[in-house]
Motif scaffolding. Structure first.
Motif, PDB file in Angstrom:
ATOM      1  N   LYS A  84       0.841  -1.204   0.000  1.00 30.15           N
ATOM      2  CA  LYS A  84       0.000   0.000   0.000  1.00 30.15           C
ATOM      3  C   LYS A  84       0.876   1.254   0.000  1.00 30.15           C
ATOM      4  CE  LYS A  84      -3.578   2.412   2.603  1.00 30.15           C
ATOM      5  NZ  LYS A  84      -4.334   2.482   3.831  1.00 30.15           N
ATOM      6  N   TRP A  85       1.916   1.251   0.829  1.00 27.82           N
ATOM      7  CA  TRP A  85       2.795   2.421   0.912  1.00 27.82           C
ATOM      8  C   TRP A  85       3.429   2.722  -0.439  1.00 27.82           C
ATOM      9  CZ3 TRP A  85       5.987   1.074   5.935  1.00 27.82           C
ATOM     10  CH2 TRP A  85       5.140   1.115   7.037  1.00 27.82           C
ATOM     11  N   GLU A  86       3.865   1.685  -1.121  1.00 29.48           N
ATOM     12  CA  GLU A  86       4.497   1.870  -2.430  1.00 29.48           C
ATOM     13  C   GLU A  86       3.473   2.408  -3.434  1.00 29.48           C
ATOM     14  OE1 GLU A  86       7.821  -0.589  -4.897  1.00 29.48           O
ATOM     15  OE2 GLU A  86       6.109  -1.753  -4.186  1.00 29.48           O
ATOM     16  N   ARG A  87       2.291   1.838  -3.420  1.00 30.73           N
ATOM     17  CA  ARG A  87       1.223   2.266  -4.336  1.00 30.73           C
ATOM     18  C   ARG A  87       0.853   3.727  -4.090  1.00 30.73           C
ATOM     19  NH1 ARG A  87      -2.408  -1.541  -3.094  1.00 30.73           N
ATOM     20  NH2 ARG A  87      -3.459  -0.222  -1.591  1.00 30.73           N
ATOM     21  N   GLU A  88       0.876   4.149  -2.814  1.00 33.11           N
ATOM     22  CA  GLU A  88       0.471   5.510  -2.463  1.00 33.11           C
ATOM     23  C   GLU A  88       1.635   6.497  -2.427  1.00 33.11           C
ATOM     24  OE1 GLU A  88      -1.767   5.124   1.151  1.00 33.11           O
ATOM     25  OE2 GLU A  88      -3.443   4.164   0.117  1.00 33.11           O
ATOM     26  N   GLY A  89       2.823   6.043  -2.769  1.00 34.13           N
ATOM     27  CA  GLY A  89       3.963   6.953  -2.875  1.00 34.13           C
ATOM     28  C   GLY A  89       4.750   7.176  -1.600  1.00 34.13           C
ATOM     29  N   PHE A  90       4.624   6.336  -0.618  1.00 29.57           N
ATOM     30  CA  PHE A  90       5.388   6.436   0.630  1.00 29.57           C
ATOM     31  C   PHE A  90       5.258   7.810   1.270  1.00 29.57           C
ATOM     32  CE2 PHE A  90       7.753   3.284  -1.877  1.00 29.57           C
ATOM     33  CZ  PHE A  90       7.725   2.212  -1.017  1.00 29.57           C
ATOM     34  N   LYS A  91       4.548   7.883   2.356  1.00 31.96           N
ATOM     35  CA  LYS A  91       4.365   9.154   3.071  1.00 31.96           C
ATOM     36  C   LYS A  91       5.572   9.480   3.954  1.00 31.96           C
ATOM     37  CE  LYS A  91      -0.036   9.600   1.797  1.00 31.96           C
ATOM     38  NZ  LYS A  91      -0.054   9.242   0.412  1.00 31.96           N
ATOM     39  N   LYS A  92       6.210   8.436   4.514  1.00 29.90           N
ATOM     40  CA  LYS A  92       7.347   8.648   5.413  1.00 29.90           C
ATOM     41  C   LYS A  92       8.560   7.886   4.907  1.00 29.90           C
ATOM     42  CE  LYS A  92       4.489   9.296   9.481  1.00 29.90           C
ATOM     43  NZ  LYS A  92       4.133   8.796  10.799  1.00 29.90           N
ATOM     44  N   ASN A  93       9.701   8.526   4.970  1.00 31.09           N
ATOM     45  CA  ASN A  93      10.985   7.911   4.594  1.00 31.09           C
ATOM     46  C   ASN A  93      10.975   7.277   3.198  1.00 31.09           C
ATOM     47  OD1 ASN A  93      12.000   8.508   7.244  1.00 31.09           O
ATOM     48  ND2 ASN A  93      10.824   6.766   7.980  1.00 31.09           N
ATOM     49  N   PRO A  94      10.437   7.985   2.192  1.00 31.69           N
ATOM     50  CA  PRO A  94      10.327   7.376   0.857  1.00 31.69           C
ATOM     51  C   PRO A  94      11.669   6.976   0.254  1.00 31.69           C
ATOM     52  CG  PRO A  94       9.888   9.738   0.740  1.00 31.69           C
ATOM     53  CD  PRO A  94       9.955   9.367   2.196  1.00 31.69           C
ATOM     54  N   ASP A  95      12.696   7.771   0.495  1.00 30.20           N
ATOM     55  CA  ASP A  95      14.011   7.458  -0.066  1.00 30.20           C
ATOM     56  C   ASP A  95      14.524   6.116   0.448  1.00 30.20           C
ATOM     57  OD1 ASP A  95      14.169   8.665   2.502  1.00 30.20           O
ATOM     58  OD2 ASP A  95      16.197   9.392   2.144  1.00 30.20           O
ATOM     59  N   LEU A  96      14.404   5.897   1.748  1.00 25.95           N
ATOM     60  CA  LEU A  96      14.917   4.662   2.342  1.00 25.95           C
ATOM     61  C   LEU A  96      14.035   3.458   2.014  1.00 25.95           C
ATOM     62  CD1 LEU A  96      16.193   5.932   5.808  1.00 25.95           C
ATOM     63  CD2 LEU A  96      17.460   5.588   3.688  1.00 25.95           C
ATOM     64  N   TRP A  97      12.721   3.638   2.019  1.00 21.89           N
ATOM     65  CA  TRP A  97      11.842   2.512   1.689  1.00 21.89           C
ATOM     66  C   TRP A  97      12.048   2.060   0.245  1.00 21.89           C
ATOM     67  CZ3 TRP A  97      10.036  -0.913   4.688  1.00 21.89           C
ATOM     68  CH2 TRP A  97       9.659  -0.606   5.987  1.00 21.89           C
ATOM     69  N   LYS A  98      12.194   3.002  -0.675  1.00 26.54           N
ATOM     70  CA  LYS A  98      12.431   2.628  -2.077  1.00 26.54           C
ATOM     71  C   LYS A  98      13.740   1.854  -2.214  1.00 26.54           C
ATOM     72  CE  LYS A  98       9.836   6.474  -4.009  1.00 26.54           C
ATOM     73  NZ  LYS A  98       9.921   7.788  -4.681  1.00 26.54           N
ATOM     74  N   GLU A  99      14.781   2.331  -1.555  1.00 27.87           N
ATOM     75  CA  GLU A  99      16.069   1.650  -1.613  1.00 27.87           C
ATOM     76  C   GLU A  99      15.987   0.261  -0.971  1.00 27.87           C
ATOM     77  OE1 GLU A  99      20.807   2.489  -0.748  1.00 27.87           O
ATOM     78  OE2 GLU A  99      19.328   3.822   0.169  1.00 27.87           O
ATOM     79  N   LEU A 100      15.331   0.183   0.186  1.00 28.19           N
ATOM     80  CA  LEU A 100      15.219  -1.095   0.873  1.00 28.19           C
ATOM     81  C   LEU A 100      14.437  -2.109   0.038  1.00 28.19           C
ATOM     82  CD1 LEU A 100      15.629  -2.999   3.213  1.00 28.19           C
ATOM     83  CD2 LEU A 100      13.705  -1.896   4.379  1.00 28.19           C
ATOM     84  N   LEU A 101      13.326  -1.697  -0.531  1.00 27.73           N
ATOM     85  CA  LEU A 101      12.527  -2.639  -1.333  1.00 27.73           C
ATOM     86  C   LEU A 101      13.304  -3.130  -2.547  1.00 27.73           C
ATOM     87  CD1 LEU A 101       8.956  -1.092  -1.134  1.00 27.73           C
ATOM     88  CD2 LEU A 101       9.779  -3.189  -0.068  1.00 27.73           C
ATOM     89  N   ALA A 102      14.053  -2.249  -3.182  1.00 27.26           N
ATOM     90  CA  ALA A 102      14.871  -2.668  -4.328  1.00 27.26           C
ATOM     91  C   ALA A 102      15.888  -3.721  -3.894  1.00 27.26           C
ATOM     92  CB  ALA A 102      15.565  -1.463  -4.950  1.00 27.26           C
ATOM     93  N   LEU A 103      16.499  -3.534  -2.742  1.00 23.69           N
ATOM     94  CA  LEU A 103      17.489  -4.497  -2.238  1.00 23.69           C
ATOM     95  C   LEU A 103      16.836  -5.808  -1.815  1.00 23.69           C
ATOM     96  CD1 LEU A 103      19.625  -1.960  -0.215  1.00 23.69           C
ATOM     97  CD2 LEU A 103      20.456  -3.343  -2.140  1.00 23.69           C
TER      98      LEU A 103
END
Length: 137
Positions: A84-103
């Motif tokens: 859900k967070w990814e679909r909604e564009g990450f409200k908090k810590n988007p930079d780190l969540w995007k990097e973490l999910l890619a890893l």
């Protein structure tokens, strides 16, 4: 595929404030400790950074068991909040969540919740390393 065991932790003097992160990685009889800090951050960001740095240290696709005392991270993956967070564009810590999910998507990762500040020697070691990495000036 190599099987890696990882322990991670984050620490923050104030929230927000100076913080540190740490990870201890195990492969067979090898152990690697990583840590770092930031002058202005939050506890959740340091928890995320610890997992990111652990996964970045891997040189090939691995089966990884990540032990963390962070309900924020463990519950996110167990309950799939990130979808859900990814679909909604990450409200908090988007930079780190995007990097973490890619890893995470590069490996087979299992998240395991450990009780913080208890008798888990490696969680306690990560806590010690993370606190030591908090910038003091």
């Amino acid at each position: 595929m190599k099987e890696i065991t990882v322990y991670t932790d984050g620490a923050c003097s104030y929230n927000p404030g100076p913080g540190g992160w740490a990870a201890v990685l195990f492969y067979q009889d090898h152990k690697k400790e990583l840590s770092g800090g930031e002058k202005e951050t939050t506890n959740n960001r340091m928890e995320l950074q610890a997992v990111i740095e652990a996964l970045k240290a891997l040189k090939e696709r691995c089966k990884v068991k990540i032990h963390s005392d962070s309900a924020y991270i463990v519950n996110c993956f167990h309950q799939k909040w990130y979808v859900k967070w990814e679909r909604e564009g990450f409200k908090k810590n988007p930079d780190l969540w995007k990097e973490l999910l890619a890893l995470v998507r590069q490996h087979e990762v299992e998240f395991i919740k450990v009780k913080g500040h208890s008798d888990d020697v490696w969680n306690n070691r990560c806590d010690e390393l993370a606190r030591a990495a908090v910038p003091r000036d």
